[in-house]
Design a protein around this motif. Sequence first.
Motif, short mmCIF file in Angstrom:
data_model
loop_
_atom_site.label_atom_id
_atom_site.label_comp_id
_atom_site.label_asym_id
_atom_site.label_seq_id
_atom_site.Cartn_x
_atom_site.Cartn_y
_atom_site.Cartn_z
N SER A 121 0.84 -1.19 0.00
CA SER A 121 0.00 0.00 0.00
C SER A 121 0.88 1.25 0.00
O SER A 121 2.03 1.22 0.45
CB SER A 121 -0.93 0.02 1.22
OG SER A 121 -0.18 0.16 2.41
N SER A 122 0.31 2.35 -0.51
CA SER A 122 1.05 3.61 -0.56
C SER A 122 0.07 4.77 -0.58
O SER A 122 -1.02 4.68 -1.13
CB SER A 122 1.93 3.66 -1.81
OG SER A 122 2.60 4.90 -1.93
N GLN A 144 0.23 -11.26 2.90
CA GLN A 144 -0.44 -12.11 1.91
C GLN A 144 -1.94 -11.89 2.00
O GLN A 144 -2.53 -11.90 3.08
CB GLN A 144 -0.10 -13.59 2.16
CG GLN A 144 -0.61 -14.51 1.07
CD GLN A 144 0.17 -15.82 1.01
OE1 GLN A 144 1.25 -15.92 1.58
NE2 GLN A 144 -0.34 -16.81 0.29
N VAL A 145 -2.58 -11.70 0.84
CA VAL A 145 -4.00 -11.38 0.82
C VAL A 145 -4.84 -12.49 0.20
O VAL A 145 -6.06 -12.52 0.36
CB VAL A 145 -4.26 -10.06 0.07
CG1 VAL A 145 -3.62 -8.90 0.80
CG2 VAL A 145 -3.78 -10.14 -1.37
N GLU A 184 -12.36 -2.63 -7.75
CA GLU A 184 -13.31 -2.23 -6.71
C GLU A 184 -14.67 -1.97 -7.35
O GLU A 184 -14.81 -1.07 -8.19
CB GLU A 184 -12.82 -0.97 -6.01
CG GLU A 184 -13.72 -0.51 -4.87
CD GLU A 184 -13.18 0.71 -4.15
OE1 GLU A 184 -13.88 1.21 -3.25
OE2 GLU A 184 -12.07 1.17 -4.49
N ILE A 185 -15.66 -2.76 -6.97
CA ILE A 185 -16.99 -2.67 -7.57
C ILE A 185 -18.04 -2.76 -6.46
O ILE A 185 -18.11 -3.76 -5.73
CB ILE A 185 -17.23 -3.79 -8.61
CG1 ILE A 185 -16.17 -3.71 -9.72
CG2 ILE A 185 -18.63 -3.69 -9.20
CD1 ILE A 185 -16.21 -4.87 -10.66
N GLN A 224 -12.03 -5.86 1.67
CA GLN A 224 -11.02 -4.82 1.79
C GLN A 224 -9.97 -5.04 0.71
O GLN A 224 -9.75 -6.18 0.26
CB GLN A 224 -10.34 -4.88 3.17
CG GLN A 224 -11.29 -4.79 4.35
CD GLN A 224 -11.92 -3.41 4.49
OE1 GLN A 224 -11.34 -2.43 4.04
NE2 GLN A 224 -13.08 -3.36 5.12
N PRO A 225 -9.28 -3.98 0.28
CA PRO A 225 -8.21 -4.18 -0.70
C PRO A 225 -7.07 -5.04 -0.16
O PRO A 225 -6.29 -5.60 -0.93
CB PRO A 225 -7.74 -2.76 -1.01
CG PRO A 225 -8.30 -1.89 0.05
CD PRO A 225 -9.50 -2.56 0.60
N THR A 226 -6.97 -5.15 1.17
CA THR A 226 -5.96 -6.00 1.80
C THR A 226 -6.48 -7.40 2.10
O THR A 226 -5.83 -8.17 2.81
CB THR A 226 -5.45 -5.34 3.09
OG1 THR A 226 -6.58 -5.01 3.92
CG2 THR A 226 -4.66 -4.09 2.79
N GLY A 227 -7.67 -7.71 1.57
CA GLY A 227 -8.22 -9.04 1.73
C GLY A 227 -8.78 -9.30 3.12
O GLY A 227 -9.07 -8.36 3.87
#
Length: 370
Positions: free
Chosen positions: A70-71, A82-83, A104-105, A137-140
Amino acid sequence: MKLFKEIVVVLLLVGIITGCSNTGKTSSDAITYSNPLPVAFGDPFILSASDGKYYMYGTGGVEKGFGVYSSDNLVDWHFEGQVYSGDQPGSWTVKNYWAPEVYEIDGRYYMLFSADWKVNPTGELENFRIGVAVGDQPTGPFTEISDAPLFDPGYPIIDANILQHEGRTFLYYSRCCYKNPVESEVTEWVRAQNLFDEVEESWVYGVEISNDFRTVVGEPVLLLQPPYSMDDPQTEWESRSVTSGEVNRRWTEGSFAFEHNGKIYMMYSANFFGGENYAVGYAVADNPLGPFTKAENNPVLEKNVATGGEVTGTGHNMVFRSKDGEKMYTVYHGRTQKTGDERVVFIDEMRIDANGILTVDGPSTSEKEL
């Protein structure tokens, strides 16, 4: 004393006026970076998420699955762990986890990826298919939505990419070179040079899928493949791995499609992903399923060692925009003399001019502003 007070007042007023008039970024506010980034991924993909952060997914970095960085600024990257983990009970996968892309939907995050399918009764050496996993989440964590791949076209496929267009969803993928020998003038030339007996090719296909990412709609359409004739202007750069005697395969893979000014742009990679000749071109169409016409200024991203640079193996890119929408970037993997065979991540600005000509400001290794 009076004079001193007057000087102080003047200085304060100047400071206030200057501060109010400087509404933009100063040079000291500019964010700078240099390639390669400190991320050892192949096939990198960046999601610009609704939480304001960027998330980078890619091949490698973890065992049997995918990790994410992430940034906040595209320069400083933090490994989130690990996701997605494959080869779990109920999973259709067994090994070789490649090329994740995350979308992302409606508040959820859908990951498309390639892996070897457990169902392999004939013992194929390459048994890749495409699957879908979903997370909150984007991080799973990301969990597969089915115990089977998205579909089985009857041959190995990799490098899934999605385009949502006018309420419909289109999947692009690459048919592997495996067991796909193709006769062409290039093949004839290769035989005449006693390089190889046959040349296998990978091709890019497109097919509509349901908006819930669960089923295929209609039949796949062949969209891109290596050139047939020796005098085709695309033949030289797309065939370097074969004509140099490196391998007996010509790749058209790593496709990424996006819309710009009413046109569909598809970027793609050619040549051996593990060699120095891996490079990127693009094609343009009026519709998501083509026909696509390759650009005259291909390749738009390739090794630069012949011109004094140190980058080779540039490929499998994707495109994203800055948060303010003002700039367009491409992220891709490459190698340098320092990194050796390890694939590392590069980001460079990309432009499309008024005539629709796409160019990439790279591969770069010098310090640049985002």
